[in-house]
Design a protein around this motif. Structure first.
Motif, PDB file in Angstrom:
ATOM      1  N   ALA A 120       0.858  -1.290  -0.114  1.00  0.00           N
ATOM      2  CA  ALA A 120       0.023  -0.034   0.009  1.00  0.00           C
ATOM      3  C   ALA A 120       0.711   1.254   0.077  1.00  0.00           C
ATOM      4  CB  ALA A 120      -1.050   0.034   1.235  1.00  0.00           C
ATOM      5  N   PRO A 121       1.880   1.267   1.033  1.00  0.00           N
ATOM      6  CA  PRO A 121       2.480   2.520   0.976  1.00  0.00           C
ATOM      7  C   PRO A 121       3.495   2.740  -0.527  1.00  0.00           C
ATOM      8  CG  PRO A 121       3.307   1.508   2.421  1.00  0.00           C
ATOM      9  CD  PRO A 121       2.175   0.590   2.071  1.00  0.00           C
ATOM     10  N   ALA A 122       4.050   1.545  -0.973  1.00  0.00           N
ATOM     11  CA  ALA A 122       4.761   1.742  -2.118  1.00  0.00           C
ATOM     12  C   ALA A 122       3.711   2.193  -3.428  1.00  0.00           C
ATOM     13  CB  ALA A 122       5.207   0.108  -2.453  1.00  0.00           C
ATOM     14  N   LEU A 123       2.787   1.509  -3.420  1.00  0.00           N
ATOM     15  CA  LEU A 123       1.972   2.074  -4.380  1.00  0.00           C
ATOM     16  C   LEU A 123       1.488   3.527  -4.457  1.00  0.00           C
ATOM     17  CD1 LEU A 123      -0.503  -0.828  -5.163  1.00  0.00           C
ATOM     18  CD2 LEU A 123       1.372  -0.142  -6.379  1.00  0.00           C
ATOM     19  N   TYR A 124       1.272   4.148  -3.094  1.00  0.00           N
ATOM     20  CA  TYR A 124       1.250   5.225  -2.964  1.00  0.00           C
ATOM     21  C   TYR A 124       2.169   6.299  -3.067  1.00  0.00           C
ATOM     22  CZ  TYR A 124      -0.420   9.580  -0.436  1.00  0.00           C
ATOM     23  OH  TYR A 124      -0.619  10.976  -0.158  1.00  0.00           O
ATOM     24  N   LEU A 125       3.249   5.878  -2.707  1.00  0.00           N
ATOM     25  CA  LEU A 125       4.462   6.756  -3.193  1.00  0.00           C
ATOM     26  C   LEU A 125       5.019   6.624  -4.383  1.00  0.00           C
ATOM     27  CD1 LEU A 125       6.604   5.891   0.327  1.00  0.00           C
ATOM     28  CD2 LEU A 125       5.325   8.004  -0.295  1.00  0.00           C
ATOM     29  N   LEU A 126       4.667   5.576  -5.207  1.00  0.00           N
ATOM     30  CA  LEU A 126       5.360   5.464  -6.506  1.00  0.00           C
ATOM     31  C   LEU A 126       4.512   6.214  -7.608  1.00  0.00           C
ATOM     32  CD1 LEU A 126       6.798   1.849  -6.722  1.00  0.00           C
ATOM     33  CD2 LEU A 126       8.033   4.067  -7.010  1.00  0.00           C
ATOM     34  N   LYS A 127       2.955   6.344  -7.133  1.00  0.00           N
ATOM     35  CA  LYS A 127       2.211   7.053  -8.192  1.00  0.00           C
ATOM     36  C   LYS A 127       2.239   8.680  -8.282  1.00  0.00           C
ATOM     37  CE  LYS A 127      -1.586   8.496  -5.410  1.00  0.00           C
ATOM     38  NZ  LYS A 127      -2.899   9.031  -5.488  1.00  0.00           N
ATOM     39  N   PRO A 128       2.063   9.132  -9.632  1.00  0.00           N
ATOM     40  CA  PRO A 128       2.352  10.707  -9.540  1.00  0.00           C
ATOM     41  C   PRO A 128       1.579  11.428  -8.931  1.00  0.00           C
ATOM     42  CG  PRO A 128       1.780   9.501 -11.682  1.00  0.00           C
ATOM     43  CD  PRO A 128       2.098   8.224 -10.695  1.00  0.00           C
ATOM     44  N   PHE A 129       1.763  12.438  -8.362  1.00  0.00           N
ATOM     45  CA  PHE A 129       0.627  13.178  -7.471  1.00  0.00           C
ATOM     46  C   PHE A 129      -0.048  14.196  -8.334  1.00  0.00           C
ATOM     47  CE2 PHE A 129       1.162  11.412  -3.359  1.00  0.00           C
ATOM     48  CZ  PHE A 129       2.598  11.136  -3.523  1.00  0.00           C
ATOM     49  N   GLU A 130       0.762  14.682  -9.419  1.00  0.00           N
ATOM     50  CA  GLU A 130       0.067  15.678 -10.315  1.00  0.00           C
ATOM     51  C   GLU A 130       0.037  14.907 -11.935  1.00  0.00           C
ATOM     52  OE1 GLU A 130       1.934  19.844  -8.601  1.00  0.00           O
ATOM     53  OE2 GLU A 130       3.419  18.412  -9.721  1.00  0.00           O
ATOM     54  N   SER A 131      -0.745  15.732 -12.728  1.00  0.00           N
ATOM     55  CA  SER A 131      -0.729  15.411 -14.045  1.00  0.00           C
ATOM     56  C   SER A 131       0.444  15.699 -14.959  1.00  0.00           C
ATOM     57  CB  SER A 131      -1.931  15.770 -14.812  1.00  0.00           C
ATOM     58  OG  SER A 131      -1.732  17.193 -14.800  1.00  0.00           O
ATOM     59  N   ARG A 132       0.892  14.971 -16.008  1.00  0.00           N
ATOM     60  CA  ARG A 132       2.177  15.271 -16.738  1.00  0.00           C
ATOM     61  C   ARG A 132       2.246  16.730 -17.195  1.00  0.00           C
ATOM     62  NH1 ARG A 132       5.297  10.995 -18.757  1.00  0.00           N
ATOM     63  NH2 ARG A 132       4.337   9.229 -18.444  1.00  0.00           N
ATOM     64  N   GLU A 133       0.920  17.312 -17.341  1.00  0.00           N
ATOM     65  CA  GLU A 133       0.966  18.706 -17.987  1.00  0.00           C
ATOM     66  C   GLU A 133       1.231  19.766 -16.693  1.00  0.00           C
ATOM     67  OE1 GLU A 133       0.670  21.735 -20.322  1.00  0.00           O
ATOM     68  OE2 GLU A 133       0.440  19.681 -21.085  1.00  0.00           O
ATOM     69  N   ALA A 134       0.784  19.185 -15.652  1.00  0.00           N
ATOM     70  CA  ALA A 134       1.076  20.312 -14.412  1.00  0.00           C
ATOM     71  C   ALA A 134       2.705  20.244 -14.038  1.00  0.00           C
ATOM     72  CB  ALA A 134       0.261  19.928 -13.145  1.00  0.00           C
ATOM     73  N   LEU A 135       3.033  18.868 -14.216  1.00  0.00           N
ATOM     74  CA  LEU A 135       4.514  18.745 -13.867  1.00  0.00           C
ATOM     75  C   LEU A 135       5.375  19.336 -15.065  1.00  0.00           C
ATOM     76  CD1 LEU A 135       4.879  14.987 -13.084  1.00  0.00           C
ATOM     77  CD2 LEU A 135       5.308  16.867 -11.390  1.00  0.00           C
ATOM     78  N   ARG A 136       5.133  19.396 -16.430  1.00  0.00           N
ATOM     79  CA  ARG A 136       5.848  20.332 -17.184  1.00  0.00           C
ATOM     80  C   ARG A 136       5.527  21.772 -17.064  1.00  0.00           C
ATOM     81  NH1 ARG A 136       4.782  22.813 -21.606  1.00  0.00           N
ATOM     82  NH2 ARG A 136       2.352  22.334 -21.797  1.00  0.00           N
TER      83      ARG A 136
END
Length: 76
Positions: free
Chosen positions: A45-61
């Motif tokens: 559970a924490p591994a999946l939570y920490l590995l998922k991106p929190f923002e969309s690709r557009e927001a990161l760019r």
């Protein structure tokens, strides 16, 4: 942060392998199987939570572009 989440994922895989080997090997104790399953879920559970991106690709760019513009502005 990504290293810790990958370590959680590795531990989860080891616990899952133990669970599968224990169940395949022979007669099982249901309590021990439940403990291993809960241990697996507690690690994955924490591994999946920490590995998922929190923002969309557009927001990161967009954020990277803003940081790059600020750095260029300070450097001049």
């Amino acid at each position: 942060m990504r290293i810790f989440s990958l370590l959680f994922a590795l531990i989860a895989l080891v616990v899952l392998a133990q669970l599968v080997l224990y169940v395949v090997r022979g007669p099982v104790d249901p309590i021990f199987v439940a403990v291993l399953a809960i241990g697996f879920l507690a690690c994955v559970a924490p591994a999946l939570y920490l590995l998922k991106p929190f923002e969309s690709r557009e927001a990161l760019r967009r954020r990277r572009e803003e940081r790059r513009r600020r750095r260029e502005g300070r450097g001049s």
